[in-house]
Write an enzyme that holds these catalytic residues in place. Structure first.
Site, PDB file in Angstrom:
ATOM      1  N   GLU A 182      -4.831  45.149  12.528  1.00  0.00           N
ATOM      2  CA  GLU A 182      -4.957  45.909  11.453  1.00  0.00           C
ATOM      3  C   GLU A 182      -4.307  47.482  11.954  1.00  0.00           C
ATOM      4  O   GLU A 182      -4.619  47.727  13.136  1.00  0.00           O
ATOM      5  CB  GLU A 182      -6.467  46.123  11.198  1.00  0.00           C
ATOM      6  N   LYS A 191      -7.122  42.586   1.798  1.00  0.00           N
ATOM      7  CA  LYS A 191      -8.487  42.624   2.270  1.00  0.00           C
ATOM      8  C   LYS A 191      -9.484  42.525   0.879  1.00  0.00           C
ATOM      9  O   LYS A 191      -9.391  43.714   0.164  1.00  0.00           O
ATOM     10  CB  LYS A 191      -8.837  43.898   3.285  1.00  0.00           C
ATOM     11  N   CYS A 237     -10.103  41.575   9.598  1.00  0.00           N
ATOM     12  CA  CYS A 237     -11.223  42.390  10.168  1.00  0.00           C
ATOM     13  C   CYS A 237     -12.459  41.800   9.644  1.00  0.00           C
ATOM     14  O   CYS A 237     -13.050  40.921  10.145  1.00  0.00           O
ATOM     15  CB  CYS A 237     -10.996  43.963  10.046  1.00  0.00           C
TER      16      CYS A 237
HETATM   17  O1  LIG Z   1      -9.810  52.552   7.824  1.00  0.00           O
HETATM   18  C1  LIG Z   1      -8.649  52.266   8.312  1.00  0.00           C
HETATM   19  O2  LIG Z   1      -7.907  52.884   8.585  1.00  0.00           O
HETATM   20  C2  LIG Z   1      -8.584  50.728   8.545  1.00  0.00           C
HETATM   21  N1  LIG Z   1      -9.809  49.938   8.329  1.00  0.00           N
HETATM   22  C3  LIG Z   1     -10.436  49.480   8.986  1.00  0.00           C
HETATM   23  O3  LIG Z   1     -10.491  49.822  10.201  1.00  0.00           O
HETATM   24  C4  LIG Z   1     -11.468  48.632   8.821  1.00  0.00           C
HETATM   25  C5  LIG Z   1     -12.243  49.402   7.787  1.00  0.00           C
HETATM   26  S1  LIG Z   1     -13.072  50.855   8.171  1.00  0.00           S
HETATM   27  N2  LIG Z   1     -12.482  48.269   9.923  1.00  0.00           N
HETATM   28  C6  LIG Z   1     -13.175  47.086   9.725  1.00  0.00           C
HETATM   29  O4  LIG Z   1     -13.353  46.376   9.063  1.00  0.00           O
HETATM   30  C7  LIG Z   1     -14.068  47.012  11.049  1.00  0.00           C
HETATM   31  C8  LIG Z   1     -15.066  45.891  11.005  1.00  0.00           C
HETATM   32  C9  LIG Z   1     -16.192  45.912  11.971  1.00  0.00           C
HETATM   33  O5  LIG Z   1     -15.943  46.610  12.985  1.00  0.00           O
HETATM   34  C10 LIG Z   1     -17.170  44.972  12.041  1.00  0.00           C
HETATM   35  O6  LIG Z   1     -17.106  43.920  10.883  1.00  0.00           O
HETATM   36  O7  LIG Z   1     -18.067  44.835  12.907  1.00  0.00           O
END
Ligand SMILES: O=C(O)CNC(=O)[C@H](CS)NC(=O)CCC(=O)C(=O)O
Length: 283
Positions: free
Chosen positions: A43, A115, A156
């Site tokens: 990602e 997503k 993710c």
């Molecule tokens: O925001 C961005 O730039 C890209 N997106 C992400 O990095 C995403 C949303 S903040 N990260 C996750 O989904 C982590 C999940 C996780 O760590 C868990 O399920 O424990």
């Protein structure tokens, strides 16, 4: 078909499109030299911003110049690319999509998954993240046929929703689950490997999970630990250093998938009548 070599990539993306592209290009060359047919990138492979505004500002449509570069990379290296989370221009000026794009070795987009579960959390020791502030959710469950099997596209935080994976296996007949991520460090330490192995075991699928790793900016770090797991739940590939920019190569074999499913036929034992209105017609 026989065994196929695949690579899972690991990197520390920054808020710099060119630097990240060079990293991905290098990982792709490494995968090609190792004889791999598929490289899975995490990602935010092309960009990891330090603010929502910044990530929104670089969002592009899938027919834009940035995706074009990655399509050309696939074609040049004759490599299938799982691009695990691209900031795709969204439905309105305030929102992008977090899109997992599968590109074939001839440089064509084969499938796109946006997503569906957005990461809005507040956990002690982790940064407060509210993905829905700048990202719109998708509304489709996506699989794609490739020369090495039927792959499921996820991203993710989706990992935490087993119903999605049940759907991918028992309604959509997936063989390989692609789960690119940018996991936080505390949630990764607690849950990453156990959830990934559980998804592999309960779906009898290969799991390929490419991870962001290390410090991206002053506010954000990722857990790393890119991994490949077989349909028995065995870890068959891990980067030597869980935080390094690197690839790890593993072999996947659809004969292993069918042999495990024949010996333990959970698809036929499953009580679709009791807890699922949909029936599998594939098996
Ligand atoms: O925001 C961005 O730039 C890209 N997106 C992400 O990095 C995403 C949303 S903040 N990260 C996750 O989904 C982590 C999940 C996780 O760590 C868990 O399920 O424990």
């Amino acid at each position: 078909m026989g065994p196929v070599k695949i690579a899972v990539g690991q990197m520390t993306a920054k808020n710099d499109l060119l630097t990240n592209y060079s990293t991905c290009e290098r990982l792709c060359q490494q995968a090609a030299e190792a004889g791999c047919k598929l490289l899975c990138l995490p990602e935010c492979f092309s960009f990891l911003g330090s603010s929502d505004q910044e990530s929104l500002s670089i969002a592009e449509p899938l027919d834009g110049p940035l995706m074009e570069k990655y399509k050309q990379l696939a074609q040049t290296q004759q490599m299938w690319l799982s691009l695990g989370g691209f900031q795709e221009k969204g439905p309105d000026p305030e929102h992008r999509y977090n899109s997992h794009v599968l590109v074939s070795a001839s440089g064509e987009i084969v499938s796109t998954y946006r997503k569906i579960h957005l990461f809005d959390i507040d956990i002690p020791g982790a940064p407060v993240l509210k993905e829905s502030r700048g990202t719109a959710p998708g509304s489709d469950v996506v699989v794609a046929d490739t020369p090495f099997g039927r792959v499921a596209l996820t991203v993710c935080y989706d990992l935490r929703f087993p119903e999605l994976f049940q759907e991918l296996r028992f309604s959509k007949s997936a063989d390989i689950l692609l789960i690119p991520a940018a996991f936080t460090v505390p949630t990764g330490e607690a849950h990453w490997e156990v959830l990934l192995r559980a998804r592999a075991i309960e779906t009898q699928c290969y799991v390929i999970a490419a991870a962001q790793a290390g410090q991206h900016n002053e506010k954000r770090a990722s857990y790393g630990h890119s991994i490949v797991i077989d349909p028995w739940g065995k870890v068959i590939g891990k980067c030597e250093d869980p935080l390094a920019t690197d690839i790890c190569v593993a072999e996947i074999d659809l004969d292993t998938v069918s042999s495990i499913r024949t010996r333990m036929p959970i698809a036929t034992h499953r009580r679709y009548d009791l807890y699922d209105s949909r029936r599998s017609d594939g098996e």
